[in-house]
Design an enzyme around this catalytic site. Structure first.
Site, PDB file in Angstrom:
ATOM      1  N   CYS A 110      67.448 -16.278 -37.810  1.00  0.00           N
ATOM      2  CA  CYS A 110      68.888 -16.289 -38.066  1.00  0.00           C
ATOM      3  C   CYS A 110      69.416 -17.558 -37.431  1.00  0.00           C
ATOM      4  O   CYS A 110      69.511 -17.656 -36.201  1.00  0.00           O
ATOM      5  CB  CYS A 110      69.578 -15.065 -37.466  1.00  0.00           C
ATOM      6  SG  CYS A 110      71.364 -15.096 -37.726  1.00  0.00           S
ATOM      7  N   CYS A 113      73.123 -16.939 -35.555  1.00  0.00           N
ATOM      8  CA  CYS A 113      73.284 -16.091 -34.359  1.00  0.00           C
ATOM      9  C   CYS A 113      71.999 -15.308 -34.132  1.00  0.00           C
ATOM     10  O   CYS A 113      70.989 -15.889 -33.750  1.00  0.00           O
ATOM     11  CB  CYS A 113      74.496 -15.188 -34.482  1.00  0.00           C
ATOM     12  SG  CYS A 113      74.601 -14.291 -36.056  1.00  0.00           S
ATOM     13  N   SER A 114      72.015 -13.995 -34.403  1.00  0.00           N
ATOM     14  CA  SER A 114      70.798 -13.205 -34.186  1.00  0.00           C
ATOM     15  C   SER A 114      70.757 -11.996 -35.108  1.00  0.00           C
ATOM     16  O   SER A 114      70.382 -10.901 -34.699  1.00  0.00           O
ATOM     17  CB  SER A 114      70.711 -12.748 -32.725  1.00  0.00           C
ATOM     18  OG  SER A 114      71.863 -11.996 -32.366  1.00  0.00           O
ATOM     19  N   CYS A 115      71.150 -12.168 -36.376  1.00  0.00           N
ATOM     20  CA  CYS A 115      71.100 -11.082 -37.341  1.00  0.00           C
ATOM     21  C   CYS A 115      69.663 -10.581 -37.476  1.00  0.00           C
ATOM     22  O   CYS A 115      68.730 -11.385 -37.606  1.00  0.00           O
ATOM     23  CB  CYS A 115      71.638 -11.543 -38.692  1.00  0.00           C
ATOM     24  SG  CYS A 115      73.384 -12.003 -38.640  1.00  0.00           S
TER      25      CYS A 115
END
Length: 206
Positions: A110, A113-115
């Site tokens: 991602c 961000c941190s999906c």
């Protein structure tokens, strides 16, 4: 969508490093103010790590390895299929499964961000959220794989998929040789979190 491995600059890359330290500091502050119960927090973390965690994804992978009809349906439209198995909820609303083959190795990142598909893989590891991984996975995927101890054949292409708030990806790793006739439960024990992100491969222990 897959990346073409060209340079990408995102404003989110300017976020401060070490998210784990920021989370720990916030947890400490909230605990001191009496706003968070540490025991309840530990229970939530345990749930995501061990119940809503990689074991769920391993179940999906093992089922796909042993059931051709399930595998075909999974690749065609994963979201309703995994929901029928009980794996759904926040950060799992729209899932796409990408299959590794001898010709193509898939890896998920991602870049913003941190999906991450929490219902199937649990809490994302710290390295998945790091600036270094988010930048290098796109620009130098083979080097990143080498850092994880994965060396691919020269003829195997690497395809990088960028998770977003709308779409999250799960890698269906290659089934290792020598596992014909294994039960679904035994196959699940082989599947690792990293293999479902694409930073690992599934092997049979010696």
């Amino acid at each position: 969508m897959p990346h073409d491995h060209s340079d990408h600059d995102h404003p989110h890359a300017l976020l401060p490093p070490e998210p784990a330290l920021r989370v720990k500091a916030l947890e400490t502050l909230l605990t001191r103010k009496g706003l968070v119960d540490p025991a309840a927090l530990d229970a939530i973390i345990d749930t995501y790590e061990n119940k809503i965690g990689p074991r769920n994804g391993a179940h999906v992978v093992a089922r796909a390895w042993t059931d051709p009809a399930f595998r075909a349906a999974l690749i065609a439209d994963a979201t309703p299929l995994v929901a029928d198995l009980g794996y759904y909820g926040r950060q799992g609303e729209h899932l796409v499964v990408v299959e590794n083959t001898p010709e193509v190795h898939n890896m998920v990142v991602c870049t913003l961000c941190s999906c991450y598909p929490w219902p199937l893989l649990g809490i994302p590891p710290g390295w998945y959220k790091s600036d270094a991984y988010r930048a290098r996975a796109v620009r130098a995927p083979r080097a990143v794989l080498a850092d994880f101890g994965v060396t691919l054949n020269e003829g195997t292409a690497v395809r990088v998929w960028d998770s977003t708030a709308e779409v999250r990806y799960l890698v269906l790793p290659l089934r290792p040789e020598g596992t014909d006739g294994w039960s679904e439960e035994a196959l699940m024990d082989l599947v690792t979190r990293d293999s479902m992100i694409g930073t690992g491969v599934v092997t049979v222990p010696e």
